[in-house]
Design a protein around this motif. Structure first.
Motif, PDB file in Angstrom:
ATOM      1  N   THR A 134      41.295 -58.130  94.652  1.00 11.91           N
ATOM      2  CA  THR A 134      40.527 -59.170  95.336  1.00 11.91           C
ATOM      3  C   THR A 134      39.098 -58.680  95.460  1.00 11.91           C
ATOM      4  O   THR A 134      38.851 -57.543  95.893  1.00 11.91           O
ATOM      5  N   VAL A 135      38.145 -59.548  95.073  1.00 10.30           N
ATOM      6  CA  VAL A 135      36.730 -59.190  95.065  1.00 10.30           C
ATOM      7  C   VAL A 135      36.026 -59.911  96.203  1.00 10.30           C
ATOM      8  O   VAL A 135      36.037 -61.145  96.268  1.00 10.30           O
ATOM      9  N   ARG A 157      34.158 -49.734  97.667  1.00 10.87           N
ATOM     10  CA  ARG A 157      32.905 -50.447  97.920  1.00 10.87           C
ATOM     11  C   ARG A 157      31.799 -49.915  97.032  1.00 10.87           C
ATOM     12  O   ARG A 157      31.638 -48.712  96.863  1.00 10.87           O
ATOM     13  N   ARG A 158      31.036 -50.853  96.495  1.00 12.44           N
ATOM     14  CA  ARG A 158      29.816 -50.530  95.749  1.00 12.44           C
ATOM     15  C   ARG A 158      28.760 -51.506  96.231  1.00 12.44           C
ATOM     16  O   ARG A 158      28.833 -52.713  95.949  1.00 12.44           O
ATOM     17  N   VAL A 162      33.076 -55.358  97.675  1.00 17.11           N
ATOM     18  CA  VAL A 162      34.256 -54.582  98.054  1.00 17.11           C
ATOM     19  C   VAL A 162      35.433 -55.067  97.210  1.00 17.11           C
ATOM     20  O   VAL A 162      35.694 -56.273  97.141  1.00 17.11           O
ATOM     21  N   LEU A 163      36.138 -54.122  96.604  1.00 19.26           N
ATOM     22  CA  LEU A 163      37.377 -54.425  95.897  1.00 19.26           C
ATOM     23  C   LEU A 163      38.515 -54.091  96.846  1.00 19.26           C
ATOM     24  O   LEU A 163      38.558 -53.000  97.419  1.00 19.26           O
ATOM     25  N   ASN A 164      39.439 -55.015  97.002  1.00 20.51           N
ATOM     26  CA  ASN A 164      40.561 -54.836  97.915  1.00 20.51           C
ATOM     27  C   ASN A 164      41.848 -54.839  97.107  1.00 20.51           C
ATOM     28  O   ASN A 164      42.104 -55.753  96.335  1.00 20.51           O
ATOM     29  N   TYR A 165      42.667 -53.808  97.337  1.00 21.27           N
ATOM     30  CA  TYR A 165      43.938 -53.681  96.634  1.00 21.27           C
ATOM     31  C   TYR A 165      45.136 -53.942  97.540  1.00 21.27           C
ATOM     32  O   TYR A 165      46.277 -53.739  97.135  1.00 21.27           O
ATOM     33  N   LYS A 180      35.095 -48.375  87.965  1.00 18.53           N
ATOM     34  CA  LYS A 180      34.099 -47.997  86.954  1.00 18.53           C
ATOM     35  C   LYS A 180      33.402 -49.241  86.394  1.00 18.53           C
ATOM     36  O   LYS A 180      32.186 -49.241  86.199  1.00 18.53           O
ATOM     37  N   ALA A 181      34.174 -50.297  86.157  1.00 24.13           N
ATOM     38  CA  ALA A 181      33.583 -51.538  85.658  1.00 24.13           C
ATOM     39  C   ALA A 181      32.626 -52.137  86.686  1.00 24.13           C
ATOM     40  O   ALA A 181      31.566 -52.658  86.323  1.00 24.13           O
ATOM     41  N   LEU A 182      32.968 -52.047  87.964  1.00 27.14           N
ATOM     42  CA  LEU A 182      32.068 -52.529  89.020  1.00 27.14           C
ATOM     43  C   LEU A 182      30.798 -51.684  89.077  1.00 27.14           C
ATOM     44  O   LEU A 182      29.692 -52.215  89.191  1.00 27.14           O
TER      45      LEU A 182
END
Length: 186
Positions: A134-135, A157-158, A162-165, A180-182
């Motif tokens: 989830t982005v 977080r970048r 925030v990427l949520n798993y 890495k892609a983010l």
């Protein structure tokens, strides 16, 4: 009831009606209760027309006394979300970057409305959920950092993203590839 008692009942009803109308302390307010029983009340009385709103949109006082309700709009007003920073990528852009890197992002669903007060109330600007990750995009890095800390090891977080798993089916071994892609988006 016999027919001999009928005139007596009629006289009693007239007396009650006269005493209710004459010499009572009733000031004509709508809280006064009628003193005639419902059996003797005529049923063919005309009903008053529905109250029309006045020029300022409020119902007339007589309509308010009759217990009318105010109509609501057919649909709720649109949710206004905070804008994402110009330097942050959009949630769709992040999902597209994952797809371009060969990462799985099955069933993407824009759930940005969940950012608002009627949803999760997280205060995010954008939200796209997939089966893998989830982005979230927040209006500032401080908000993003606070949420990422709340989710602990289940997020990355970048900047304001925030990427949520937490609800994702992505194995922990694949998560560094998403991160890495983010990071490449800057």
């Amino acid at each position: 009831m016999t027919t001999r008692n009928l005139p007596a009942v009629g006289i009693l009803l007239v007396a009650v009606a006269l005493s209710a109308g004459c010499g009572s302390d009733d000031d004509g307010s709508p809280t006064a209760t009628p003193s005639v029983s419902s059996e003797a009340a005529p049923t063919d009385l005309p009903t008053p027309p529905p109250a029309s709103p006045s020029a300022d949109g409020a119902a007339s006082p007589s309509a308010a006394a009759q217990g009318t309700t105010q109509r609501r709009p057919a649909s709720p007003p649109p949710v206004v979300l905070p804008k994402r920073p110009a330097s942050a990528p959009g949630a769709k852009q992040v999902v597209d970057a994952f797809r371009a890197a060969g990462l799985k992002v099955p069933h993407p669903l824009d759930r940005s409305v969940d950012c608002g007060p009627d949803g999760l109330g997280l205060g995010c600007s954008e939200l796209i959920a997939t089966d893998a990750v989830t982005v979230y995009v927040f209006p500032d890095e401080t908000s993003a950092s606070d949420i990422a800390e709340t989710w602990g090891g289940q997020s990355y977080r970048r900047g304001a993203v925030v990427l949520n798993y937490l609800e994702a089916k992505t194995p922990a071994a694949d998560r560094p590839r998403y991160e890495k892609a983010l990071d490449k988006l800057g």
